[in-house]
Design a protein around this motif. Structure first.
Motif, PDB file in Angstrom:
ATOM      1  N   ASN A 534       6.803  -8.774  17.296  1.00 18.44           N
ATOM      2  CA  ASN A 534       6.158  -8.336  18.533  1.00 18.44           C
ATOM      3  C   ASN A 534       7.195  -7.972  19.580  1.00 18.44           C
ATOM      4  N   LYS A 537       8.510  -4.753  18.707  1.00 20.18           N
ATOM      5  CA  LYS A 537       7.465  -3.739  18.788  1.00 20.18           C
ATOM      6  C   LYS A 537       7.186  -3.334  20.235  1.00 20.18           C
ATOM      7  N   TYR A 538       7.123  -4.331  21.119  1.00 20.51           N
ATOM      8  CA  TYR A 538       6.710  -4.032  22.483  1.00 20.51           C
ATOM      9  C   TYR A 538       7.891  -3.906  23.442  1.00 20.51           C
ATOM     10  N   ASP A 569      12.091 -10.928  25.285  1.00 19.87           N
ATOM     11  CA  ASP A 569      12.384  -9.502  25.188  1.00 19.87           C
ATOM     12  C   ASP A 569      12.425  -8.893  26.569  1.00 19.87           C
ATOM     13  N   ARG A 588      -6.102  -6.432  21.573  1.00 17.26           N
ATOM     14  CA  ARG A 588      -4.860  -5.736  21.837  1.00 17.26           C
ATOM     15  C   ARG A 588      -4.872  -5.362  23.311  1.00 17.26           C
ATOM     16  N   ASN A 594       0.460   0.823  25.196  1.00 14.53           N
ATOM     17  CA  ASN A 594       0.825   0.527  23.813  1.00 14.53           C
ATOM     18  C   ASN A 594       0.328   1.573  22.826  1.00 14.53           C
ATOM     19  N   GLY A 599      -0.793  -2.148  15.050  1.00 12.06           N
ATOM     20  CA  GLY A 599      -1.076  -3.586  15.081  1.00 12.06           C
ATOM     21  C   GLY A 599      -2.557  -3.848  14.898  1.00 12.06           C
ATOM     22  N   THR A 600      -2.876  -5.051  14.487  1.00 14.47           N
ATOM     23  CA  THR A 600      -4.269  -5.406  14.260  1.00 14.47           C
ATOM     24  C   THR A 600      -4.789  -6.328  15.353  1.00 14.47           C
ATOM     25  N   GLY A 601      -3.886  -6.850  16.166  1.00 18.69           N
ATOM     26  CA  GLY A 601      -4.327  -7.820  17.163  1.00 18.69           C
ATOM     27  C   GLY A 601      -4.578  -9.191  16.548  1.00 18.69           C
ATOM     28  N   LEU A 604      -0.880 -12.766  17.044  1.00 22.85           N
ATOM     29  CA  LEU A 604      -0.781 -13.903  17.964  1.00 22.85           C
ATOM     30  C   LEU A 604      -1.912 -14.902  17.751  1.00 22.85           C
TER      31      LEU A 604
HETATM   32  P1  ADP Z   1      -0.757  -6.778  17.465  1.00 22.72           P
HETATM   33  O1  ADP Z   1       0.694  -6.804  17.783  1.00 22.72           O
HETATM   34  O2  ADP Z   1      -1.041  -6.580  16.019  1.00 22.72           O
HETATM   35  O3  ADP Z   1      -1.525  -5.872  18.336  1.00 22.72           O
HETATM   36  P2  ADP Z   1      -0.783  -9.548  18.338  1.00 22.72           P
HETATM   37  O4  ADP Z   1      -1.847 -10.569  18.191  1.00 22.72           O
HETATM   38  O5  ADP Z   1       0.528  -9.855  17.743  1.00 22.72           O
HETATM   39  O6  ADP Z   1      -1.372  -8.214  17.755  1.00 22.72           O
HETATM   40  O7  ADP Z   1      -0.599  -9.268  19.859  1.00 22.72           O
HETATM   41  C1  ADP Z   1      -1.732  -9.053  20.686  1.00 22.72           C
HETATM   42  C2  ADP Z   1      -1.390  -8.189  21.875  1.00 22.72           C
HETATM   43  O8  ADP Z   1      -0.534  -8.911  22.749  1.00 22.72           O
HETATM   44  C3  ADP Z   1      -0.619  -6.956  21.523  1.00 22.72           C
HETATM   45  O9  ADP Z   1      -1.488  -5.892  21.189  1.00 22.72           O
HETATM   46  C4  ADP Z   1       0.155  -6.674  22.777  1.00 22.72           C
HETATM   47  O10 ADP Z   1      -0.644  -5.948  23.692  1.00 22.72           O
HETATM   48  C5  ADP Z   1       0.396  -8.049  23.367  1.00 22.72           C
HETATM   49  N1  ADP Z   1       1.768  -8.532  23.065  1.00 22.72           N
HETATM   50  C6  ADP Z   1       2.137  -9.340  22.058  1.00 22.72           C
HETATM   51  N2  ADP Z   1       3.468  -9.612  22.101  1.00 22.72           N
HETATM   52  C7  ADP Z   1       3.957  -8.957  23.173  1.00 22.72           C
HETATM   53  C8  ADP Z   1       5.273  -8.831  23.769  1.00 22.72           C
HETATM   54  N3  ADP Z   1       6.355  -9.444  23.263  1.00 22.72           N
HETATM   55  N4  ADP Z   1       5.379  -8.070  24.866  1.00 22.72           N
HETATM   56  C9  ADP Z   1       4.302  -7.454  25.393  1.00 22.72           C
HETATM   57  N5  ADP Z   1       3.050  -7.523  24.892  1.00 22.72           N
HETATM   58  C10 ADP Z   1       2.872  -8.261  23.794  1.00 22.72           C
END
Ligand code: ADP
Length: 790
Positions: A534, A537-538, A569, A588, A594, A599-601, A604
């Protein structure tokens, strides 16, 4: 005959059993009939029968104002209600010794025979303020010497109805009591039973409420029925003979009747799903105010219950009218069909009320309330059936929902399991292309295929994990693990991911971390991997940092350890308002920013539940557009406390294979040709000699011919599975491969799978799709040193 002896004997037995049941049923019915016939047609001559007569002599009355007249009881004298009145009669000639005149009244009075005061009652001398308000029977003693004398009753009450003279009875004591029981007994006991029944209903309803943790309308319904039956019970003139109290019953009868509509209103409100709640609340408030005001007025002596009766009755009539009107409205609108049984119950009660009124009007000596009691039974039965049917329906619906959810989870689990196998093949072949090809275009495409399959695998694994968590099948499996290995692997992957995106990757690993911990390594890796992916990714520019440190919890044993892992990050961050949605499944955030990030949400959601299951804590600190820090703290146990020292990650050298061992022999057993091929090609660079076997049978034969250094054995094979094959192999002692390590190959990536296979006698376990590097690492552990080159 296709029915065996046993089969027909059994069906004979059950037929006989059914027949026996019918016989007993018929016997019981016959017995009840015989009882009824015996009871009604063969009555005994009375034993100890007393005597009783209705007094039909002429009474004369005279008020203090000089109004006069005569009548035969029961009668209402045409005088002002509260006028003092004297009534006289000439006692009949058939009095014996120990005769009583039974006078039913709630009014203070004095009774004389001749000049002799035989009885006096002061309704206001009771122990409760406001005095007694209940009409009861008074037994005035007379004897044979009184025949022909004048009996005078003086009523001087100024607050009650002096104009009423109820039926007057005379007879001996036994006769009078018997008469009352014949008149009122059935109603009394039917009603008493109703009181207990409704009490049981209330208790059951309350228990269900506690167990199911949701309001149970049964409680309201039964309290309503309880209130009505309690009122009828208190109002019965047998009460004074059974409970010996005639002060308290009258008071409580009035107070109860004022509250009676409330539980019914509330019950209807739940049935009508609050459609008329405002109106109902209004009605309840009015009833509550009436209750308080009238009770206070009574006990302060301002206005007695007896005098407020008319008001109470009007209010009650209005309530019933409103409820009936609403019910009609519900019929018209089609809502009432949902609780039609309740409607029928209320209708029965209403009819019984009308019948009651008619009986009161047309049958002179009717004992009040019997019809209503049966009406209440009707309502009770209907409403109970209604409630049970509805509970059953609700139960069915929840069961359906549960089954649907289970089916969904099983489907997801199966699907992702099935998808993993072909992904494995694609990934394996692609890895071979990457290793073998030197053409730039091909390498580039193959690289992309690898990324895509890796992504796909992550998604499939997430779904698998999610469905497992949802169905409660996610287990935490503890084992010992070396922290350094874990961190090396994670750093390696994170490094690759970060640099592929042009990000800097940093790590700060405490040198005091213990060498070995006990915990669920796989899940901890998964948690950190999710957070690291993550973070990469973000984040579009800047740094991703992994910090790992630990401490001993306060008050714990020396072996208790709190592992603290932090992933920061410099990415897009999370808005304050989105924070509470962060750990929800399929959520998400910030879709605008984004866009384009896959991603599937689920990541986390899974992460936080895993942390929960390990009794850990996850927290987030984030500033929108500046970056985020995810912190996970997990309780672990120390296995080996030596500090790992300073951690330095060095990338593996350019050499593609981890080792080469041309002298080593590996046997791969799998029913799937493609898998065999993938393994063979993956091992090409190591130069080990790979032999392939398409099944367990072939393997068992092969191992008698050739000595192998490692056997890779697939678990899911059609004719004989891997576990059985291993068992067979171990049984054939003294063969060439007695000590050859066997590695289980399986698509089963379930938690605890590794431990399971080790317990079954395997030396190691690999989940499919097979990872080339991991395969090499495992082989390196098992291939004898002398066979390794350099
Ligand atoms: P996914 O990454 O598959 O969408 P996650 O459950 O891992 O699902 O994350 C849920 C949401 O939380 C993400 O879609 C994103 O919007 C936000 N998120 C997660 N990690 C971060 C991060 N390190 N920085 C910013 N936003 C994040």
């Amino acid at each position: 005959m296709d029915k065996g002896i046993y089969g027909s004997a059994e069906s004979n037995q059950s037929r006989f059993n059914r027949w026996l049941g019918f016989v007993f049923l018929a016997l019981s019915i016959l017995q009840v009939l015989a009882f009824l016939i015996g009871h009604f047609f063969f009555r005994n001559d009375p034993i100890n029968e007393g005597w009783v007569k209705e007094y039909t002599g002429v009474w004369k009355f005279e008020t203090s104002d000089g109004e006069k007249g005569s009548f035969i009881a029961p009668f209402v004298m045409p005088i002002a209600d509260d006028a003092a009145v004297t009534i006289t009669t000439t006692l009949p000639e058939d009095l014996t010794d120990r005769t009583y005149f039974a006078i039913f009244t709630g009014i203070s009075m004095k009774v004389y025979v001749g000049d002799d005061l035989r009885y006096s009652y002061d309704a206001k001398s009771g122990r409760f303020p406001g005095g007694s308000v209940k009409a009861v029977y008074f037994f005035v003693p007379v004897n044979s010497a009184d025949c022909g004398k004048t009996m005078t009753i003086v009523r001087e009450d100024t607050y009650a109805s002096n104009s009423n003279v109820n039926e007057v009875l005379y007879g001996d004591y036994a006769g009078l009591i018997q008469y009352m029981f014949h008149q009122d007994g059935v109603k009394y006991f039917a009603n008493l039973f109703l009181v207990f029944l409704s009490m049981a209903g209330m208790v059951i309803g309350m228990l269900m409420r506690i167990l199911q943790k949701r309001p149970n309308p049964m409680v309201l319904l039964y309290s309503g029925i309880f209130a009505v039956s309690a009122w009828i019970l208190l109002d019965s003139y047998l009460f004074q003979f059974i409970f010996r109290n005639y002060e308290i019953d009258g008071l409580f009868a009035y107070m109860t009747i004022m509250l009676v509509p409330i539980p019914f209103i509330r019950y209807l409100d739940t049935e009508q799903e609050g459609r008329y709640q405002k109106l109902y609340i209004g009605m309840e408030v009015v009833l509550g105010v009436q209750y308080i005001v009238l009770t206070v007025l009574h006990f302060t002596g301002v206005c007695f219950f007896f005098d407020s009766q008319l008001f109470m009755n009007i209010l009650m009539g209005v309530c019933i009218g409103v409820l009936a009107a609403i019910y009609l409205l519900e019929w018209v609108q089609g809502y009432a069909k949902r609780y039609y049984l309740l409607g029928i119950g209320l209708l029965i009660l209403m009819i019984s009320g009308i019948v009651e009124l008619m009986l009161i009007f047309f049958v002179v000596r009717y004992s009040y309330g019997l019809s209503v009691v049966f009406g209440m039974y009707g309502l009770l039965i209907m409403a109970t059936v209604h409630t049970i049917l509805r509970l059953m329906k609700r139960e069915k619906e929840t069961n359906l929902a549960i089954t649907a959810n289970e089916m969904k989870n099983t489907f997801l689990a199966n699907m992702s399991h099935e998808i993993r196998t072909p992904i494995g093949v694609i990934r394996g072949l692609d890895e071979m292309i990457l290793r073998e090809s030197s053409e730039k275009n091909v390498l580039e495409s193959a690289g992309k295929i690898q990324d895509a399959t890796d992504n796909l695998l992550v998604i499939v694994n997430d779904i698998l994990d999610f469905s497992r968590i949802e169905s409660g099948r996610m287990e935490i499996v503890k084992g010992a693990y070396a922290l350094k290995n874990m961190i090396t692997d994670l750093v390696s992957v994170a490094q690759d991911k970060a640099s592929a995106k042009g990000l800097e990757f940093k790590y700060e690993i405490s040198r005091d971390l213990p060498e070995e911990l006990i915990g669920d390594e796989t899940r901890i890796r998964q948690i950190l991997m999710n957070l690291l992916s993550n973070a990469v990714k973000y984040t579009s520019s800047g740094t991703v940092t992994l910090r790992i440190e630990g401490s001993h919890p306060m008050g714990g044993t020396p072996d208790d350890y709190l592992l603290r892992m932090e992933v920061s990050d410099t990415g897009i961050g999370i808005r304050e308002k989105d924070m509470d949605r962060l750990f929800r499944s399929f959520e998400r955030l910030d879709r605008e920013a984004n866009r384009g990030i896959e991603g599937t949400g689920l990541g986390l959601a899974i992460t936080s539940r895993l942390v929960d299951q390990m009794n850990g804590v996850i927290s987030v600190d984030s500033k929108y557009r500046e970056g985020s820090t995810f912190t996970v703290v997990l309780p672990q146990t120390i296995r080996r406390g030596n500090p790992i020292g300073s951690f330095r990650y060095t990338e593996r050298g350019e050499s593609k294979a981890l080792f080469t061992a041309p002298a080593a022999k590996v046997l791969v057993v799998d029913d799937n040709d493609m898998n065999l091929y993938v393994v063979k090609r993956l091992l090409e660079e190591t130069k080990v000699q790979v032999n392939l076997c398409p099944g367990a049978k072939e393997m068992l034969e092969e191992i008698t011919k050739e000595k192998y250094d490692v056997i890779l054995l697939d678990i899911m094979m059609p004719k004989m599975d891997g576990v059985t094959a291993l068992g067979e192999m171990k049984r054939k002692e003294g063969s060439l491969n007695d000590n050859t390590p066997v590695v289980a190959l399986t698509a089963n990536a379930l938690a605890g799978a590794r431990e399971g296979y080790l317990r079954q006698g395997f030396d190691e376990y690999m989940s499919k799709p097979i990872d080339g590097d991991l395969l090499e690492e495992i082989l390196l552990r098992f291939i004898p040193r002398e066979k390794l080159e350099n």
